[in-house]
Design a protein around this motif. Structure first.
Motif, short mmCIF file in Angstrom:
data_model
loop_
_atom_site.label_atom_id
_atom_site.label_comp_id
_atom_site.label_asym_id
_atom_site.label_seq_id
_atom_site.Cartn_x
_atom_site.Cartn_y
_atom_site.Cartn_z
N ASP A 258 -11.12 4.19 0.31
CA ASP A 258 -10.63 5.81 0.78
C ASP A 258 -8.97 5.76 0.19
OD1 ASP A 258 -9.98 7.62 2.09
OD2 ASP A 258 -10.33 6.91 4.47
N PRO A 259 -9.21 6.96 -0.91
CA PRO A 259 -8.39 7.52 -1.40
C PRO A 259 -7.25 8.03 -0.98
CG PRO A 259 -10.35 7.81 -2.63
CD PRO A 259 -10.68 7.82 -1.07
N ALA A 260 -7.32 8.70 0.39
CA ALA A 260 -6.08 8.72 1.40
C ALA A 260 -5.42 7.62 1.70
CB ALA A 260 -6.29 9.99 2.44
N ALA A 263 -3.19 5.29 -0.62
CA ALA A 263 -2.20 6.03 -1.34
C ALA A 263 -0.74 5.76 -1.14
CB ALA A 263 -2.74 7.39 -1.63
N GLU A 264 -0.37 5.36 0.26
CA GLU A 264 0.94 4.84 0.33
C GLU A 264 0.29 4.23 -0.27
OE1 GLU A 264 3.77 4.27 4.22
OE2 GLU A 264 1.57 5.23 4.75
N ALA A 293 -9.84 11.43 -7.05
CA ALA A 293 -9.62 11.52 -6.09
C ALA A 293 -8.15 10.59 -5.52
CB ALA A 293 -10.06 11.34 -4.53
N VAL A 294 -8.75 9.60 -6.45
CA VAL A 294 -7.33 8.51 -5.63
C VAL A 294 -6.07 9.67 -6.96
CG1 VAL A 294 -6.72 6.63 -6.46
CG2 VAL A 294 -8.50 6.16 -5.67
N GLU A 296 -5.18 12.31 -7.60
CA GLU A 296 -4.78 13.27 -6.72
C GLU A 296 -4.14 13.09 -5.48
OE1 GLU A 296 -7.95 15.82 -5.61
OE2 GLU A 296 -8.45 16.10 -7.42
N ALA A 297 -4.50 12.14 -4.40
CA ALA A 297 -3.53 11.12 -3.36
C ALA A 297 -2.49 10.99 -3.88
CB ALA A 297 -4.31 10.45 -2.72
N ALA A 300 0.46 13.06 -4.55
CA ALA A 300 0.90 13.67 -4.02
C ALA A 300 1.86 13.02 -3.09
CB ALA A 300 -0.94 14.05 -2.68
N PHE A 301 1.20 11.70 -2.77
CA PHE A 301 2.34 10.69 -1.80
C PHE A 301 3.62 11.22 -2.66
CE2 PHE A 301 4.17 6.86 -0.57
CZ PHE A 301 4.27 6.89 0.44
#
Length: 466
Positions: A258-260, A263-264, A293-294, A296-297, A300-301
């Motif tokens: 799950d990319p989101a 991410a952290e 997607a990874v 992008e996440a 963004a972080f």
């Protein structure tokens, strides 16, 4: 004023050298520039102190090590502020206060360890037991990225096992270590823990320690290139060695991740201590299905992380610690930018500040992928075939750590077992614990630290029959 600690005493030197804050360039303090005679004096003090220290009851040595842990906790803020000024890492986040907390935790856990005699045989044929004995005098050579915590990783198991120590910190970050050793000596007999510092220009203390006949073992954390020099120098008296050397850790993101959600973890795996960590995530292989997607996440972080002077309580990442490392990083990023797509950062400065940088479109063979950047830049490599990704991850002379990211834990474990590295993590990267052995394979060194296995590395085995 910072001085050497030799034989339980503060020892001034005629020559001194300046230590600068990488965030501002200002002089933080001056460190003593030790001579060959100072090193000899420290080794003699350690050799004189070691037999008496080893002869003390095990419980007394454990209590003294516990007292060192308490001293670290008591003086944590003082040491953290000094550490931030010389190293650059922020006080907050995973910075200096976190490092001092880790140092105290490692010291406390090590104090609790013991190596009782092992009964190998006890039957009608006879009794055989193995006992662990201290090696003697251990030389510790530490790097500039985690000056206090890595010093504790070296020092505490050595003295817990009954050895005496001569410690040599990096000339870039000697001050917090000098002060820490001065404080720790309040809990230890004179000569058990000594520290010598120098700028390594006219007299290279580390090389002299590796060659010194009065030092029985070297524990070194640093680059693979320097580790080779240590091995050659140590051959003269067949010193024992524990070497924790360079890393170029790979992470593999499986297509079901799950990319989101990751991410952290990906960010901190790669950018902890501004990427200046041996076991940081330095190459990220992401399956084609979720590659974009990874990215992008992750971008963004990373884009929300404040970068600034470590003494500013708002900063989460600081500068690169020194000009040499900054220039190496800048060259690798410049080359990568000409070959791939810069998704974030990429432009160095001002000063030694370098923004978190993420570059996609790279592959094995590109310098930023093949070489250890040791800074805040992460190459992302797209893959389609998992077998090819595992082969690419293993296609490197280093083997310190690795990670696999997936919602299927069993599948991730299966991949992790195929990575050629000393430690492999699932859905995280770089997490080390005082109760878990840590070390590298291939050219990332040999020997382990932490836990009972690390304590044993500071001993020799004697077998007694009867």
């Amino acid at each position: 004023m910072f001085d050497l600690t030799i034989g339980g005493q503060q020892v001034a030197t005629t020559a001194r050298f300046a230590v600068r804050n990488p965030a501002t360039g200002a002089i933080v303090g001056e460190a003593p520039n030790a001579s060959a005679a100072d090193l000899d004096r420290a080794v003699r003090a350690a050799r004189d102190a070691q037999p008496g220290w080893a002869a003390r009851p095990d419980g007394e040595r454990a209590a003294a090590c516990g007292a060192v842990a308490a001293i670290l906790t008591e003086h944590a803020e003082e040491l953290a502020r000094l550490l931030t000024q010389e190293q650059g890492k922020p006080l907050n986040g995973l910075g200096s206060r976190w490092e001092l907390g880790g140092a105290a935790a490692w010291a406390g856990h090590t104090a609790s360890l013991s190596l009782p005699p092992e009964i190998i045989q006890d039957d009608e044929a006879g009794r055989v037991q193995g006992i662990r004995k201290p090696i003697g005098v251990i030389g510790s050579i530490t790097p500039w990225n985690f000056p206090v915590m890595i010093a504790i990783w070296h020092i505490m198991p050595a003295i817990r096992a009954g050895n005496a120590v001569v410690l040599k910190p990096s000339p870039l970050t000697p001050l917090a270590t000098l002060r820490m050793v001065e404080l720790a000596n309040a809990a230890l007999p004179a000569g058990v823990l000594n520290v010598v510092t120098g700028d390594d220009r006219d007299f290279n203390i580390g090389a002299a320690m590796s060659e010194h006949a009065g030092i029985d073992k070297i524990v070194f954390t640093g680059s693979t290139a320097t580790g080779r020099h240590v091995m050659r120098s140590a051959a003269g008296n067949l010193k024992r060695l524990t070497l924790e050397l360079g890393g170029n850790d790979a992470g593999i993101v499986l297509p079901d991740a799950d990319p989101a959600a990751i991410a952290e973890g990906l960010f901190w795996g790669a950018f902890i201590n501004n990427g200046q960590t041996c076991a940081a995530l330095k190459r990220l292989y992401v399956h084609d299905d979720i590659h974009d997607a990874v990215c992008e996440a992750l971008v963004a972080f990373a884009g929300r992380i404040p970068v600034g002077d470590g003494m500013d309580e708002a900063s989460i990442l600081g500068p690169v610690q020194n000009r040499m490392q900054f220039d190496k990083l800048a060259a690798l990023v410049s080359d990568a930018a000409s070959r791939g797509q810069v998704l974030l950062g990429g432009r160095p400065g001002p000063g030694l500040f370098f923004p978190p940088t993420i570059i996609a479109g790279l592959k094995n063979g590109d310098a930023l992928v093949d070489q250890e950047q040791f800074g805040p830049a992460l190459p992302v490599i797209r893959y389609r075939d998992l077998e090819a990704a595992i082969a690419a991850a293993n296609d490197n002379p280093n083997g310190l750590g690795g990670s696999v990211w997936s919602t299927n834990i069993e599948a991730a474990r299966s991949v992790a077992q195929r990575l050629e590295c000393g430690s492999a993590w699932i859905n995280k990267h770089g997490a080390v614990q005082p109760n878990v052995p840590f070390g590298g394979v291939k050219q990332s060194g040999f020997g382990v630290q932490f836990a009972e296995a690390g304590l044993r590395e500071n001993t020799t085995l004697q077998v007694i029959f009867g």
